[in-house]
Design a protein around this motif. Structure first.
Motif, mmCIF file in Angstrom:
data_model
loop_
_atom_site.group_PDB
_atom_site.id
_atom_site.type_symbol
_atom_site.label_atom_id
_atom_site.label_comp_id
_atom_site.label_asym_id
_atom_site.label_seq_id
_atom_site.Cartn_x
_atom_site.Cartn_y
_atom_site.Cartn_z
ATOM 1 N N ARG A 1 0.860 -1.181 0.000
ATOM 2 C CA ARG A 1 0.000 0.000 0.000
ATOM 3 C C ARG A 1 0.897 1.232 0.000
ATOM 4 O O ARG A 1 1.944 1.236 0.659
ATOM 5 C CB ARG A 1 -0.881 0.056 1.253
ATOM 6 N N PHE A 2 0.480 2.275 -0.698
ATOM 7 C CA PHE A 2 1.197 3.539 -0.625
ATOM 8 C C PHE A 2 0.240 4.679 -0.855
ATOM 9 O O PHE A 2 -0.977 4.470 -1.057
ATOM 10 C CB PHE A 2 2.394 3.559 -1.585
ATOM 11 N N ALA A 3 0.742 5.889 -0.799
ATOM 12 C CA ALA A 3 -0.103 7.070 -0.953
ATOM 13 C C ALA A 3 0.566 8.068 -1.883
ATOM 14 O O ALA A 3 1.794 8.137 -1.976
ATOM 15 C CB ALA A 3 -0.367 7.719 0.417
ATOM 16 N N LEU A 4 -0.252 8.849 -2.574
ATOM 17 C CA LEU A 4 0.211 9.973 -3.382
ATOM 18 C C LEU A 4 -0.754 11.114 -3.115
ATOM 19 O O LEU A 4 -1.863 11.147 -3.643
ATOM 20 C CB LEU A 4 0.243 9.620 -4.868
ATOM 21 N N THR A 5 -0.334 12.032 -2.246
ATOM 22 C CA THR A 5 -1.236 13.104 -1.802
ATOM 23 C C THR A 5 -0.817 14.468 -2.327
ATOM 24 O O THR A 5 -1.467 15.460 -2.028
ATOM 25 C CB THR A 5 -1.307 13.133 -0.268
ATOM 26 N N ALA A 6 0.263 14.545 -3.098
ATOM 27 C CA ALA A 6 0.693 15.814 -3.682
ATOM 28 C C ALA A 6 -0.261 16.211 -4.807
ATOM 29 O O ALA A 6 -1.010 15.376 -5.347
ATOM 30 C CB ALA A 6 2.114 15.689 -4.213
ATOM 31 N N THR A 7 -0.214 17.479 -5.201
ATOM 32 C CA THR A 7 -1.034 17.934 -6.319
ATOM 33 C C THR A 7 -0.414 17.479 -7.636
ATOM 34 O O THR A 7 0.749 17.042 -7.690
ATOM 35 C CB THR A 7 -1.140 19.461 -6.324
ATOM 36 N N ALA A 8 -1.180 17.606 -8.700
ATOM 37 C CA ALA A 8 -0.667 17.242 -10.022
ATOM 38 C C ALA A 8 0.535 18.099 -10.393
ATOM 39 O O ALA A 8 1.523 17.598 -10.946
ATOM 40 C CB ALA A 8 -1.782 17.385 -11.062
ATOM 41 N N ASP A 9 0.480 19.397 -10.091
ATOM 42 C CA ASP A 9 1.593 20.295 -10.423
ATOM 43 C C ASP A 9 2.844 19.929 -9.631
ATOM 44 O O ASP A 9 3.962 19.929 -10.171
ATOM 45 C CB ASP A 9 1.214 21.755 -10.147
ATOM 46 N N GLN A 10 2.678 19.625 -8.352
ATOM 47 C CA GLN A 10 3.822 19.239 -7.526
ATOM 48 C C GLN A 10 4.449 17.948 -8.033
ATOM 49 O O GLN A 10 5.676 17.817 -8.093
ATOM 50 C CB GLN A 10 3.383 19.085 -6.068
ATOM 51 N N THR A 11 3.606 17.003 -8.408
ATOM 52 C CA THR A 11 4.101 15.723 -8.904
ATOM 53 C C THR A 11 4.830 15.895 -10.230
ATOM 54 O O THR A 11 5.911 15.337 -10.436
ATOM 55 C CB THR A 11 2.931 14.737 -9.069
ATOM 56 N N ALA A 12 4.250 16.683 -11.135
ATOM 57 C CA ALA A 12 4.876 16.907 -12.436
ATOM 58 C C ALA A 12 6.228 17.595 -12.287
ATOM 59 O O ALA A 12 7.202 17.230 -12.959
ATOM 60 C CB ALA A 12 3.948 17.733 -13.324
ATOM 61 N N ALA A 13 6.301 18.574 -11.392
ATOM 62 C CA ALA A 13 7.566 19.297 -11.195
ATOM 63 C C ALA A 13 8.631 18.368 -10.632
ATOM 64 O O ALA A 13 9.793 18.397 -11.062
ATOM 65 C CB ALA A 13 7.344 20.489 -10.270
ATOM 66 N N PHE A 14 8.268 17.530 -9.671
ATOM 67 C CA PHE A 14 9.238 16.623 -9.055
ATOM 68 C C PHE A 14 9.726 15.574 -10.049
ATOM 69 O O PHE A 14 10.919 15.236 -10.086
ATOM 70 C CB PHE A 14 8.600 15.945 -7.840
ATOM 71 N N MET A 15 8.819 15.061 -10.867
ATOM 72 C CA MET A 15 9.165 13.990 -11.788
ATOM 73 C C MET A 15 9.774 14.494 -13.085
ATOM 74 O O MET A 15 10.268 13.707 -13.891
ATOM 75 C CB MET A 15 7.925 13.128 -12.099
ATOM 76 N N GLY A 16 9.721 15.798 -13.333
ATOM 77 C CA GLY A 16 10.289 16.345 -14.557
ATOM 78 C C GLY A 16 9.496 15.990 -15.798
ATOM 79 O O GLY A 16 10.061 15.663 -16.843
ATOM 80 N N ILE A 17 8.166 16.048 -15.686
ATOM 81 C CA ILE A 17 7.293 15.726 -16.808
ATOM 82 C C ILE A 17 6.443 16.942 -17.137
ATOM 83 O O ILE A 17 6.424 17.934 -16.402
ATOM 84 C CB ILE A 17 6.386 14.518 -16.490
ATOM 85 N N GLY A 18 5.760 16.886 -18.259
ATOM 86 C CA GLY A 18 4.874 17.968 -18.643
ATOM 87 C C GLY A 18 3.635 17.997 -17.770
ATOM 88 O O GLY A 18 3.516 17.249 -16.797
#
Length: 255
Positions: free
Chosen positions: A4-21
């Motif tokens: 089990r895991f969680a992803l609670t960041a926003t889409a913008d935060q996730t995109a910035a961290f992962m280096g994606i559009g």
């Protein structure tokens, strides 16, 4: 293992961290379980010199890898984890390890302390510094007998470090931000070239917070499942599940 895991960041935060559009907005997910869709980031098509377009792409896959050669999914175990020590050689994972390495953005994961072979106290394990973390993942496209395709994936695990070892002997492989490109580069980096990344997280990277048994049920999806357990509600042992023939001790059955 990581079940089990969680992803609670926003889409913008996730995109910035992962280096994606840009990615479409998505709700905070506090209790992600196997067979549910998860975000994976893979290397995208090569970009021309001077291009500002991201060279990584995000996609949704079913959490539970199905190798392309599987004939009967009902008799095949649900591979939501892959042991990093054998991913390059085990038939279920070696093709994905060579050609489709991925990153799984997460805010943290859950683990259960084992007590006499049964689930005991649950823990929410998150980066001490806060923010996001990227787990090493593998992606595989599976063609169903009817002709439709399904993208599937697994999270790689390794031996637990001192932060987690008292809870469970395994933990997800964490890929540091400076190593994202090397891990995702399946064109020039063979599995042996990235083997050094398949190691436990550095000491004190994670903190483990005891939480209540609410997380045990997939139907519980709110932020309250991450609240610190005050000792009033301990996780109740689950009844042993029937296993399919050949199922790995660290995996669940498929259907």
């Amino acid at each position: 293992m990581c079940g089990r895991f969680a992803l609670t960041a926003t889409a913008d935060q996730t995109a910035a961290f992962m280096g994606i559009g840009e990615v479409e907005e998505f709700p905070a997910r506090y209790n992600i379980a196997p067979t549910q869709p998860i975000m994976m980031v893979l290397s995208g098509p090569p970009q021309p010199p001077g291009s500002n377009l991201p060279d990584r792409q995000a996609m949704l896959v079913r959490w539970g890898l199905l190798p392309s050669w599987v004939k009967d999914t009902r008799a095949f175990p649900l591979l939501f984890n892959a042991r990093s020590e054998e991913a390059a050689t085990k038939a279920s994972f070696r093709t994905a390890m060579r050609h489709r390495r991925a990153l799984v953005p997460a805010s943290g994961f859950y683990e259960w302390q084992q007590a006499g072979g049964k689930k005991g106290q649950a823990y929410w394990v998150r980066p001490k510094r806060g923010g996001l973390v990227a787990f090493a993942g593998l992606m595989e496209a599976y063609a169903e007998p009817g002709g439709s395709e399904m993208d599937t994936g697994a999270i790689l695990t390794t031996s637990a470090n001192a932060d987690i070892g008292h809870i469970h002997q395994r933990m997800p492989v964490v890929i540091e931000e400076q190593d994202f490109s090397r891990w995702l580069d399946c064109r020039s980096q063979e599995p042996r070239d990235v083997a050094d990344l398949l190691k436990p997280a550095e000491p004190d990277f994670f903190e483990a917070i005891p939480v209540s048994s609410l997380v045990n049920k997939v139907a519980n999806t709110g932020p309250e499942i991450q609240e610190r357990d005050t000792g009033e509600a301990l996780a109740q042992p689950e009844k042993p599940k029937r296993r399919k023939p050949g199922a790995d001790d660290d995996q669940m059955t498929l259907f």
